[in-house]
Scaffold this motif. Structure first.
Motif, PDB file in Angstrom:
ATOM      1  N   GLY A   1      43.786  40.120  38.850  1.00  0.00           N
ATOM      2  CA  GLY A   1      43.863  39.436  37.570  1.00  0.00           C
ATOM      3  C   GLY A   1      42.741  38.465  37.266  1.00  0.00           C
ATOM      4  N   VAL A   2      41.694  38.458  38.074  1.00  0.00           N
ATOM      5  CA  VAL A   2      40.557  37.576  37.816  1.00  0.00           C
ATOM      6  C   VAL A   2      39.753  38.139  36.649  1.00  0.00           C
ATOM      7  CG1 VAL A   2      38.416  36.631  38.772  1.00  0.00           C
ATOM      8  CG2 VAL A   2      40.460  36.819  40.215  1.00  0.00           C
ATOM      9  N   ALA A   3      39.480  37.303  35.663  1.00  0.00           N
ATOM     10  CA  ALA A   3      38.689  37.735  34.506  1.00  0.00           C
ATOM     11  C   ALA A   3      37.208  37.766  34.894  1.00  0.00           C
ATOM     12  CB  ALA A   3      38.895  36.781  33.339  1.00  0.00           C
ATOM     13  N   VAL A   4      36.545  38.862  34.546  1.00  0.00           N
ATOM     14  CA  VAL A   4      35.110  38.987  34.789  1.00  0.00           C
ATOM     15  C   VAL A   4      34.415  39.155  33.445  1.00  0.00           C
ATOM     16  CG1 VAL A   4      35.410  39.953  37.089  1.00  0.00           C
ATOM     17  CG2 VAL A   4      35.196  41.485  35.147  1.00  0.00           C
ATOM     18  N   LYS A   5      33.130  38.806  33.400  1.00  0.00           N
ATOM     19  CA  LYS A   5      32.378  38.870  32.147  1.00  0.00           C
ATOM     20  C   LYS A   5      32.090  40.303  31.732  1.00  0.00           C
ATOM     21  CE  LYS A   5      30.395  34.360  32.979  1.00  0.00           C
ATOM     22  NZ  LYS A   5      29.199  33.588  33.261  1.00  0.00           N
ATOM     23  N   ALA A   6      31.838  41.183  32.699  1.00  0.00           N
ATOM     24  CA  ALA A   6      31.538  42.593  32.445  1.00  0.00           C
ATOM     25  C   ALA A   6      31.578  43.329  33.778  1.00  0.00           C
ATOM     26  CB  ALA A   6      30.162  42.729  31.801  1.00  0.00           C
ATOM     27  N   PRO A   7      31.669  44.657  33.737  1.00  0.00           N
ATOM     28  CA  PRO A   7      31.581  45.408  34.990  1.00  0.00           C
ATOM     29  C   PRO A   7      30.210  45.204  35.637  1.00  0.00           C
ATOM     30  CG  PRO A   7      32.353  46.804  33.193  1.00  0.00           C
ATOM     31  CD  PRO A   7      31.893  45.515  32.587  1.00  0.00           C
ATOM     32  N   PRO A   8      30.069  45.530  36.927  1.00  0.00           N
ATOM     33  CA  PRO A   8      28.776  45.372  37.589  1.00  0.00           C
ATOM     34  C   PRO A   8      27.665  46.156  36.884  1.00  0.00           C
ATOM     35  CG  PRO A   8      30.485  45.792  39.211  1.00  0.00           C
ATOM     36  CD  PRO A   8      31.098  46.008  37.862  1.00  0.00           C
ATOM     37  N   ILE A   9      26.491  45.537  36.821  1.00  0.00           N
ATOM     38  CA  ILE A   9      25.317  46.190  36.243  1.00  0.00           C
ATOM     39  C   ILE A   9      24.145  46.057  37.207  1.00  0.00           C
ATOM     40  CG2 ILE A   9      26.029  45.813  33.842  1.00  0.00           C
ATOM     41  CD1 ILE A   9      23.891  43.547  33.781  1.00  0.00           C
ATOM     42  N   ASP A  10      23.148  46.909  37.026  1.00  0.00           N
ATOM     43  CA  ASP A  10      21.927  46.859  37.819  1.00  0.00           C
ATOM     44  C   ASP A  10      20.860  46.124  37.033  1.00  0.00           C
ATOM     45  OD1 ASP A  10      22.730  48.522  40.095  1.00  0.00           O
ATOM     46  OD2 ASP A  10      22.864  50.116  38.602  1.00  0.00           O
ATOM     47  N   ALA A  11      20.274  45.093  37.639  1.00  0.00           N
ATOM     48  CA  ALA A  11      19.189  44.337  37.001  1.00  0.00           C
ATOM     49  C   ALA A  11      18.435  43.543  38.063  1.00  0.00           C
ATOM     50  CB  ALA A  11      19.746  43.391  35.943  1.00  0.00           C
ATOM     51  N   PHE A  12      17.132  43.468  37.917  1.00  0.00           N
ATOM     52  CA  PHE A  12      16.283  42.630  38.767  1.00  0.00           C
ATOM     53  C   PHE A  12      16.439  42.930  40.260  1.00  0.00           C
ATOM     54  CE2 PHE A  12      17.579  40.161  34.990  1.00  0.00           C
ATOM     55  CZ  PHE A  12      16.357  40.145  34.337  1.00  0.00           C
TER      56      PHE A  12
ATOM     57  N   ARG B   1      22.616  44.499  41.960  1.00  0.00           N
ATOM     58  CA  ARG B   1      23.754  45.013  41.202  1.00  0.00           C
ATOM     59  C   ARG B   1      24.806  43.926  41.260  1.00  0.00           C
ATOM     60  NH1 ARG B   1      25.944  49.295  38.959  1.00  0.00           N
ATOM     61  NH2 ARG B   1      28.173  49.690  39.142  1.00  0.00           N
ATOM     62  N   GLY B   2      25.312  43.497  40.103  1.00  0.00           N
ATOM     63  CA  GLY B   2      26.259  42.401  40.147  1.00  0.00           C
ATOM     64  C   GLY B   2      27.049  42.204  38.875  1.00  0.00           C
ATOM     65  N   PHE B   3      27.948  41.226  38.936  1.00  0.00           N
ATOM     66  CA  PHE B   3      28.773  40.847  37.796  1.00  0.00           C
ATOM     67  C   PHE B   3      29.038  39.357  37.871  1.00  0.00           C
ATOM     68  CE2 PHE B   3      31.739  41.654  41.185  1.00  0.00           C
ATOM     69  CZ  PHE B   3      32.749  40.726  41.011  1.00  0.00           C
ATOM     70  N   GLY B   4      29.537  38.806  36.787  1.00  0.00           N
ATOM     71  CA  GLY B   4      29.810  37.383  36.745  1.00  0.00           C
ATOM     72  C   GLY B   4      31.255  37.083  36.418  1.00  0.00           C
ATOM     73  N   THR B   5      31.698  35.927  36.876  1.00  0.00           N
ATOM     74  CA  THR B   5      33.023  35.408  36.568  1.00  0.00           C
ATOM     75  C   THR B   5      32.904  33.889  36.509  1.00  0.00           C
ATOM     76  OG1 THR B   5      35.371  35.499  37.195  1.00  0.00           O
ATOM     77  CG2 THR B   5      33.770  35.336  38.998  1.00  0.00           C
ATOM     78  N   THR B   6      34.006  33.211  36.342  1.00  0.00           N
ATOM     79  CA  THR B   6      34.024  31.750  36.290  1.00  0.00           C
ATOM     80  C   THR B   6      35.130  31.248  37.201  1.00  0.00           C
ATOM     81  OG1 THR B   6      33.308  31.864  33.988  1.00  0.00           O
ATOM     82  CG2 THR B   6      34.188  29.766  34.732  1.00  0.00           C
ATOM     83  N   ASP B   7      34.850  30.224  37.999  1.00  0.00           N
ATOM     84  CA  ASP B   7      35.887  29.691  38.875  1.00  0.00           C
ATOM     85  C   ASP B   7      36.862  28.825  38.062  1.00  0.00           C
ATOM     86  OD1 ASP B   7      34.980  27.036  38.661  1.00  0.00           O
ATOM     87  OD2 ASP B   7      34.445  26.853  40.763  1.00  0.00           O
TER      88      ASP B   7
END
Length: 75
Positions: A41-52, A55-61
């Motif tokens: 149930g943790v909200a994430v900003k978007a699915p993982p993406i490839d960049a720089f 490969r990653g994704f972001g969330t907020t604590d």
């Protein structure tokens, strides 16, 4: 045991704001971490993406601090 690396990122923003810091977590398998967190149930900003090269994704604590979870891609 799996390895992980913690990275603290200082951003240039208004003093006293949580927007001034982000936490980077390098993990072995970012896609499995994304699945584990979203299944709980943790909200994430978007699915993982490839960049720089990562490969990653972001969330907020819970305190509003940005958390970037990523895997470094092999060159």
């Amino acid at each position: 045991t799996a390895d992980a690396e913690i990275e603290l990122i200082e951003l240039d923003v208004e003093p006293g704001s949580h927007d001034g810091v982000a936490l980077g977590l390098e993990v072995d398998d970012v896609d499995s971490w994304h699945d584990r967190l979203t299944e709980r149930g943790v909200a994430v900003k978007a699915p993982p993406i490839d960049a720089f090269g990562k490969r990653g994704f972001g969330t907020t604590d819970p305190n509003g601090v940005a958390v970037n979870i990523y895997t470094t891609r092999a060159a």
